[in-house]
Each structure stands twice: as C-alpha cells, then as structure tokens.
Design an enzyme around this catalytic site. Structure first.
Site, mmCIF file in Angstrom:
data_model
loop_
_atom_site.group_PDB
_atom_site.id
_atom_site.type_symbol
_atom_site.label_atom_id
_atom_site.label_comp_id
_atom_site.label_asym_id
_atom_site.label_seq_id
_atom_site.Cartn_x
_atom_site.Cartn_y
_atom_site.Cartn_z
ATOM 1 N N GLN A 189 4.498 4.418 -2.193
ATOM 2 C CA GLN A 189 4.211 3.085 -1.693
ATOM 3 C C GLN A 189 4.303 2.019 -2.774
ATOM 4 O O GLN A 189 4.835 0.947 -2.565
ATOM 5 C CB GLN A 189 2.839 3.050 -1.016
ATOM 6 C CG GLN A 189 1.634 3.108 -1.930
ATOM 7 C CD GLN A 189 0.355 3.556 -1.243
ATOM 8 O OE1 GLN A 189 -0.269 2.842 -0.493
ATOM 9 N NE2 GLN A 189 -0.026 4.799 -1.510
ATOM 10 N N ARG A 190 3.765 2.318 -3.961
ATOM 11 C CA ARG A 190 3.711 1.249 -4.952
ATOM 12 C C ARG A 190 4.993 1.146 -5.767
ATOM 13 O O ARG A 190 5.217 0.150 -6.455
ATOM 14 C CB ARG A 190 2.495 1.416 -5.858
ATOM 15 C CG ARG A 190 2.606 2.462 -6.917
ATOM 16 C CD ARG A 190 1.373 2.401 -7.803
ATOM 17 N NE ARG A 190 1.664 3.037 -9.074
ATOM 18 C CZ ARG A 190 0.745 3.325 -9.986
ATOM 19 N NH1 ARG A 190 -0.510 3.030 -9.750
ATOM 20 N NH2 ARG A 190 1.084 3.895 -11.104
ATOM 21 N N GLY A 247 -5.675 1.980 -2.821
ATOM 22 C CA GLY A 247 -6.656 0.880 -2.819
ATOM 23 C C GLY A 247 -8.065 1.410 -2.894
ATOM 24 O O GLY A 247 -8.795 1.380 -1.909
ATOM 25 N N ARG A 248 -8.455 1.920 -4.032
ATOM 26 C CA ARG A 248 -9.701 2.688 -4.148
ATOM 27 C C ARG A 248 -10.933 1.986 -3.565
ATOM 28 O O ARG A 248 -11.656 2.561 -2.765
ATOM 29 C CB ARG A 248 -9.944 3.062 -5.617
ATOM 30 C CG ARG A 248 -11.162 3.962 -5.824
ATOM 31 C CD ARG A 248 -10.926 4.978 -6.895
ATOM 32 N NE ARG A 248 -10.090 6.061 -6.440
ATOM 33 C CZ ARG A 248 -10.444 7.354 -6.469
ATOM 34 N NH1 ARG A 248 -11.610 7.716 -6.935
ATOM 35 N NH2 ARG A 248 -9.632 8.283 -6.044
ATOM 36 N N TYR A 280 2.398 7.330 -4.930
ATOM 37 C CA TYR A 280 3.318 6.483 -5.683
ATOM 38 C C TYR A 280 4.491 5.958 -4.849
ATOM 39 O O TYR A 280 5.108 4.953 -5.221
ATOM 40 C CB TYR A 280 3.895 7.250 -6.883
ATOM 41 C CG TYR A 280 2.962 7.371 -8.059
ATOM 42 C CD1 TYR A 280 1.666 6.850 -8.006
ATOM 43 C CD2 TYR A 280 3.364 7.992 -9.228
ATOM 44 C CE1 TYR A 280 0.811 6.969 -9.088
ATOM 45 C CE2 TYR A 280 2.512 8.108 -10.316
ATOM 46 C CZ TYR A 280 1.236 7.605 -10.245
ATOM 47 O OH TYR A 280 0.400 7.717 -11.320
ATOM 48 N N THR A 336 -1.154 -6.592 -9.117
ATOM 49 C CA THR A 336 -1.777 -5.336 -8.711
ATOM 50 C C THR A 336 -1.539 -5.090 -7.229
ATOM 51 O O THR A 336 -1.762 -5.979 -6.407
ATOM 52 C CB THR A 336 -3.297 -5.293 -8.988
ATOM 53 O OG1 THR A 336 -3.854 -4.145 -8.329
ATOM 54 C CG2 THR A 336 -4.024 -6.531 -8.497
ATOM 55 N N VAL A 337 -1.064 -3.898 -6.908
ATOM 56 C CA VAL A 337 -0.849 -3.560 -5.497
ATOM 57 C C VAL A 337 -2.156 -3.597 -4.723
ATOM 58 O O VAL A 337 -2.160 -3.789 -3.513
ATOM 59 C CB VAL A 337 -0.202 -2.165 -5.319
ATOM 60 C CG1 VAL A 337 1.247 -2.186 -5.762
ATOM 61 C CG2 VAL A 337 -0.987 -1.065 -6.009
ATOM 62 N N ASP A 338 -3.290 -3.396 -5.430
ATOM 63 C CA ASP A 338 -4.591 -3.364 -4.746
ATOM 64 C C ASP A 338 -5.006 -4.718 -4.185
ATOM 65 O O ASP A 338 -5.897 -4.789 -3.338
ATOM 66 C CB ASP A 338 -5.675 -2.846 -5.698
ATOM 67 C CG ASP A 338 -5.480 -1.379 -6.041
ATOM 68 O OD1 ASP A 338 -4.734 -0.703 -5.303
ATOM 69 O OD2 ASP A 338 -6.066 -0.909 -7.035
ATOM 70 N N GLU A 393 -7.610 5.816 0.547
ATOM 71 C CA GLU A 393 -8.103 6.874 -0.343
ATOM 72 C C GLU A 393 -9.568 6.638 -0.718
ATOM 73 O O GLU A 393 -10.278 7.560 -1.094
ATOM 74 C CB GLU A 393 -7.254 6.924 -1.618
ATOM 75 C CG GLU A 393 -7.305 5.618 -2.411
ATOM 76 C CD GLU A 393 -6.477 5.621 -3.686
ATOM 77 O OE1 GLU A 393 -5.789 6.611 -3.949
ATOM 78 O OE2 GLU A 393 -6.516 4.605 -4.404
#
Lengths: 320, 320
Positions: free
Chosen positions: A200-201, A94-95, A198, A45-47, A148
């Site tokens: 970025q990921r 990254g909410r 998108y 996960t990018v997060d 975000e």
C-alpha cells in the site's frame, strides 16, 4: 559540529511525527550550541497523523490505493458470493490513526457493504459480528477493512490475540486472519483475507495526482521558507474548500507539530463505529483525485534510484 | 433439458481447469442425451495452469501486478534496510503451480535480491535460510515471494505449520507470516510481510495490455469456432516468438485440456530452486507488456456491473 565543519545552514527533514520532533530538537540544539541552523520539517507520512496541515504527502496515494483495491476485491467477492467466499478482510496500516482504514469506506457509495475497524474505536466483538452478519444477510457478502492498530478496550491489539506459531512464539502481525477466523467460527462464512503492508505505501503505480502535486508544492515551500529566514517550521496544506478542493500552502511552528498525533475526529466515524460519515467522505474524496502514472519500460515502472554520494569527511572520526 | 426448452445450441464456459472439465462433460452429456450442443471452453485463470495454450487470460495482469508490487515494496525495504526492515515477504496465489510466484522473479533484473518459493519445489528450510542470509549479507536486504502452495517434502503446506489461533483451531492461510517468523527466529532480521490474496487477481487498475488484448481475441475466437460448427474445443494462444512477442490464436480439443494442470517446467526454475531462469524471463516478459488503464471517476476506476437478468423459465421447477 558536523554542520559547522561543512558550513551547513539549512536542515530539511522529511517525515512524520517522530521526524518533526527530531527536526524541532535540531533547531533547539543549534540555539543552545550557538551555531545557527534553520531547521525545516517537510511533512510526509502515509499515516496522515500530523496536526495543523490538511493532509500529509503520501496519504492521498495510499488512500487511493486502499479505496481502489477495496473496490476491486469487493467486486471479486460479490461475483462469487452465492457459491463461495462471503467475507473479504483487508488489513491496512496506520498504527494509532484510522485515516488509511477510513479510505476503505469510500467504496460504500459504489454499493459495497463495508465494515471498518478503526484504532480509535475500541473493538467490540459482539457488535462487530452482528454487523457483519446483517450485511451478509442483506447483500450476500461484505468487506471488512481492519486497521493494524485495532484493539480491545484493554489496549491489546487484535493481532496479538494469543496466536502462537509452531515454535511457541507469539506470532507477530496479522489482524486480518484473526478477524477472518473470528467470523468463520461465529458465523461460518467462507472468507479470504489480505494484508496490504508495504504494497500500500509503496504503490507509486496508482499514486493520486493531488497527492503528488502537493508533495512537490510542500517541498518547494520548504526551500522558500528557509531562504526567507524561517526556522523550526513546517509548510502545511491549508484547506479552503472541499468541492472544488481549494487550498493554500501555509506554515506551522514545529513546537505545535512535534509529537502531536492527529486522530480521526469522532464525527468522521459513524455512530456505530463501523463506517465513515459524509463529512469524512468530503474530506477524503479530493485527496484521491487524479492518476499520476509512472513511466513504464518492459512492463515495469521506471523509478529513480539516487546515488547518495557522501561528501568528503571534514571532521575526525567520533562516537555518539 | 433446460438447453432444449430454450433452444440453446451454443454453450460457452469461461474458466480454468475445473471449468474446462465441466465444459467437456457438457459436450459428452449432450451426445449421450441426443441433443446437440456445441460446448466451447474460453480459457481464463490467473493460475495460468491450463495446458496447450501459451498463457491464460488473467495471468498476464496478475504477473504484472506481482512484478510491479514486488519492485515497489523491495525499493521500500532497500531504503530502510540499514536501520530497519531487512526482509520483506510477499505471499501470492497459485495453489499447485508457481507461475504467479515466478513473476516476482522479474525484479531481479532491476537489482533486487529475491528468493522465490515455488509449489513445484519441495521446501528445504535449511537451504532457504542460508540463501536469505547470504542475500542480506551481500545486499543489506532481500525480498521473498512465497506461493501459497509452497510445501514440505511430505506435502504439508507451510501455511499449515501447526499454527493455532486463540481458540485452538488450525489457522488457515498465511505462508508469509510463517516464513517471516522462521527468518526472524533463525537469523534475527526485522521483517514485514504482505498477503496479496484477492488484491492481485482483482487488480484491473494495473492490467497488462497484452493480457486484455488476448482476452478479447480468445472470446471472439470462441464465438467464431462455435459458428464454424466446432464442439468440445478451447481457443488457445500459440506463441510463435518471444521477442518480438508473436502469437496466433489456435484451438485445442477439450479432452486434452480437461483436468490437465500445467506446472512450471523445471528449466524455468534455477538449479537451486529459488529463482527463475533467463528462459522463464523470456516467457514472462511479453505477457506483462503495456498498461491498459481503466477510466476513473472521482478518483476511483469505473467498472461495469452486468445486470444478469434471467430469461423467463420455460420448464417446471426441478431438483438436481
């Protein structure tokens, strides 16, 4: 029943927190139903918000993209700050967790004045504007990296700040323009803003070599764990040292992973809430090391598209 | 007078249309004032809107960045389209000219359904929504590349569509969220949007080798032209063939360059106005060829910062 019909014994599930939970539930269900399945979660996960593991595949590459892009755009602003744009705002993903935003802080050591807005720190407009004003006065410009997920003390996202479109609908997304207009209104600085979304990921073209290496290692370990008979587990990266970066591939129980979000520790964020600490830099730096360039053909990268051919169905049609 | 005091005979000015005009004026002024200066304009603009030259340094790299990013983000959307996001909207630069937006069309040959909104084509909401709907029905998803300069027949920019922020001010920028919300409202598709802004024009990390090579060649030619006694000129790229890409470095008179904007020719844009023609692809493809990677240190690219030390002043202080 589908697993049983096809004689499937291994279940590999690749993803973040929700996927880990799904994988955990599959292993529980298999026990309840008396059909043994070895459910292995492969972290990705990018997060970067999975617990226990040092980091998640995908994150190192996003962090590299954000650090590189912030550096490049900041140099662009710097070159024009005397006569034009003074503030550049970049919105990142990254909410709930500020790991991606934190990567923007790595440019500070390259002389860039940067303000970071984390989801973990409640947004304080007055303090934020004072910080931006101070940096613009000192350096002539500054860069803002806003997550975000940045929100007010009452939980309202910056991106939801009552902005309406021509149809009267609440406009979705866009913390960056809100922050940029806030600065313009209060301080009068000319600004530019970007929303990486998108870009970025999906930015495989600037992937971190460390990240790609770990992704393969964790995938391999997942298969090994399954063969060894493990169930309801996830392979992990266990950090042994920062510099040089040393780690081993370990294992965590899914019950300790499912639905646990790993946020930025408070001591990774500076006291004023707008930057990253040396400890955070020591954490991030090894993850963006190395460039793993894709092959190119006619100027564009060559990426593989899986055929994803389904096997023949063995069960009659059913509804869930 | 400053030129005279410092015994300066050559004036090199690097930039786009406005800079070419300034450079032209300097050469005219020098004649009027009786102090000979050789003013040479060195072309450089991501917008690619200078006339006569085949292309402008900076453009090939931006085009590569946009083509690569559009490809990567589109694959991201494709992978999730069945259950999630169906439309991705990317906003790109180029206020009056659609060259940068056109680069997004290069992904079409990689199987990506893409709709391009050019500044040269008046925006027709009904036709646009029909096109998006058709592509989503056929492919399950689609990508929209919108130029910041896209506008309605009355000249009003999409980004100015009456959107107001919480303070009641007209919100600046952001054609992408406007387009994305328009699609959501009319067709109900889940969307994501990105605004590339400075990320695209500062993205040295994914520079086109062809572009970098031409930039050096044009700079060298500018010096040679000055030494040979030319004045009020600009070195140009003169294309000889598309494939293989062959060109020679030529020269144009500044009077023919200053304040002339080169827009996308109508035959570079498909009849329906939403795509690029094979002729346009033949024009763009050679410009994004090759990768000219920067050096990296500790995971970040190493860029040079000029010291820009000013020489001692020879004239008394004056006001303009």
């Amino acid at each position: 029943e589908v697993f049983k019909a096809h004689n499937i014994g291994y279940f590999f599930y690749n993803g973040g927190g929700d996927s880990a939970d799904t994988c955990f539930k599959v292993s529980q269900l298999s026990e309840q139903m008396g059909y043994p399945i070895q459910a292995i979660h492969v972290p990705k996960t990018v997060d970067n918000d999975l617990p226990i593991t040092d980091c998640c595949p995908g994150f190192g590459s996003v962090a590299k993209y954000i650090a590189v892009s912030t550096l490049e755009a900041s140099y662009d602003v710097r070159s024009m700050a005397k006569t034009s744009t003074k503030v550049f705002v970049l919105e990142v993903m990254g909410r709930h967790a500020g790991w991606i935003a934190a990567a923007g802080g790595l440019v500070e050591d390259h002389g860039i004045p940067v303000v970071i807005l984390f989801p973990e720190i409640e947004f304080d407009q007055k303090k934020f504007l004072a910080r931006v004003d101070k940096l613009v006065k000192e350096h002539g410009y500054c860069t803002v990296v806003v997550s975000e997920g940045c929100h007010y003390p009452d939980g309202k996202f910056l991106a939801e700040q009552g902005t309406r479109d021509a149809f009267g609908h609440a406009q979705l997304g866009g913390a960056a323009p809100v922050v940029a207009n806030m600065i313009k209104d209060a301080l009068g600085h000319k600004f530019h803003w970007a929303v990486a979304d998108y870009l970025q990921r999906a930015a495989r073209h600037i992937a971190s070599k460390t990240d790609v290496k770990q992704a393969y290692e964790l995938g391999k370990k997942a298969v090994e764990l399954a063969i060894k008979g493990h169930n309801s587990v996830m392979p992990t990266v266990d950090r042994l040292s920062d510099a040089p970066y040393k780690y081993k591939i370990g294992m965590a129980d899914l019950k300790d992973v499912a639905n646990v979000e790993k946020f930025m520790p408070r001591d990774f964020i500076t006291k004023d809430g707008f930057g990253i600490t040396p400890k955070c830099k020591r954490y991030l730096t090894p993850l963006i090391q190395g460039e793993d360039y894709p092959k190119y053909k006619d100027g564009l990268p060559v990426y593989v598209t899986l055929k994803n051919v389904a096997v023949a169905k063995k069960l009659a049609a059913f509804k869930l």
